[in-house]
Design a protein around this motif. Structure first.
Motif, PDB file in Angstrom:
ATOM      1  N   ARG A 209     -84.376  21.360  24.039  1.00 44.94           N
ATOM      2  CA  ARG A 209     -85.649  21.934  24.517  1.00 44.94           C
ATOM      3  C   ARG A 209     -86.244  21.172  25.690  1.00 44.94           C
ATOM      4  NH1 ARG A 209     -89.158  24.672  19.833  1.00 44.94           N
ATOM      5  NH2 ARG A 209     -87.473  25.883  18.952  1.00 44.94           N
TER       6      ARG A 209
ATOM      7  N   LYS B   5     -86.165  22.721  29.126  1.00 45.45           N
ATOM      8  CA  LYS B   5     -87.016  23.909  29.251  1.00 45.45           C
ATOM      9  C   LYS B   5     -88.481  23.535  29.424  1.00 45.45           C
ATOM     10  CE  LYS B   5     -83.809  26.382  26.338  1.00 45.45           C
ATOM     11  NZ  LYS B   5     -83.508  26.745  24.966  1.00 45.45           N
ATOM     12  N   ILE B   6     -88.881  22.394  28.864  1.00 47.93           N
ATOM     13  CA  ILE B   6     -90.278  21.971  28.935  1.00 47.93           C
ATOM     14  C   ILE B   6     -90.539  21.114  30.169  1.00 47.93           C
ATOM     15  CG2 ILE B   6     -92.043  20.588  27.773  1.00 47.93           C
ATOM     16  CD1 ILE B   6     -90.836  21.598  25.124  1.00 47.93           C
TER      17      ILE B   6
END
Length: 120
Positions: free
Chosen positions: A30, A33-34
């Motif tokens: 993740r 994506k962040i």
């Protein structure tokens, strides 16, 4: 401590549990994506560093949850204030060094919770 302040402390604790999970267990999946401003190839080599940060966020969550279990109202206030101040300061530092939005995710909620405690 008022119910409103207790709810805010609880929610901030949950937020830091999520941050702990993200940094310790989902950094490479993740993270890109962040943190889109970082190159994707940077996440795997920094996995250990992120996990260490995650551990500290877990300690913040534990302290916030602990404060909710303290029966003495004065000590409950002291412990909650200490951990909320740690969250707020970490948010200021994170906003200055990593991403400006951290001030809204960490510092603002912690400051609101401290305000709710003062006015309860």
């Amino acid at each position: 401590m008022s119910y409103a302040a207790m709810i805010l402390v609880f929610l901030i604790g949950l937020l830091h549990l999520y941050i702990m999970w993200f940094e310790m267990f989902a950094w490479t999946t993740r993270g890109p994506k962040i943190f889109t401003m970082l190159p994707k190839e940077l996440f795997e080599p920094t996995k250990g560093l992120a996990a260490n940060q995650g551990l500290y966020n877990g300690f913040l969550a534990a302290g916030l949850f602990w404060s909710l279990l303290i029966s003495d109202s004065v000590w409950q206030l002291y412990v909650a204030t200490f951990f909320l101040a740690c969250v707020a300061i970490a948010g200021i530092y994170g906003a200055a060094t990593a991403a400006r939005k951290i001030i809204y995710v960490q510092t603002l909620p912690a400051t609101l919770a401290m305000g709710a405690m003062v006015f309860s």
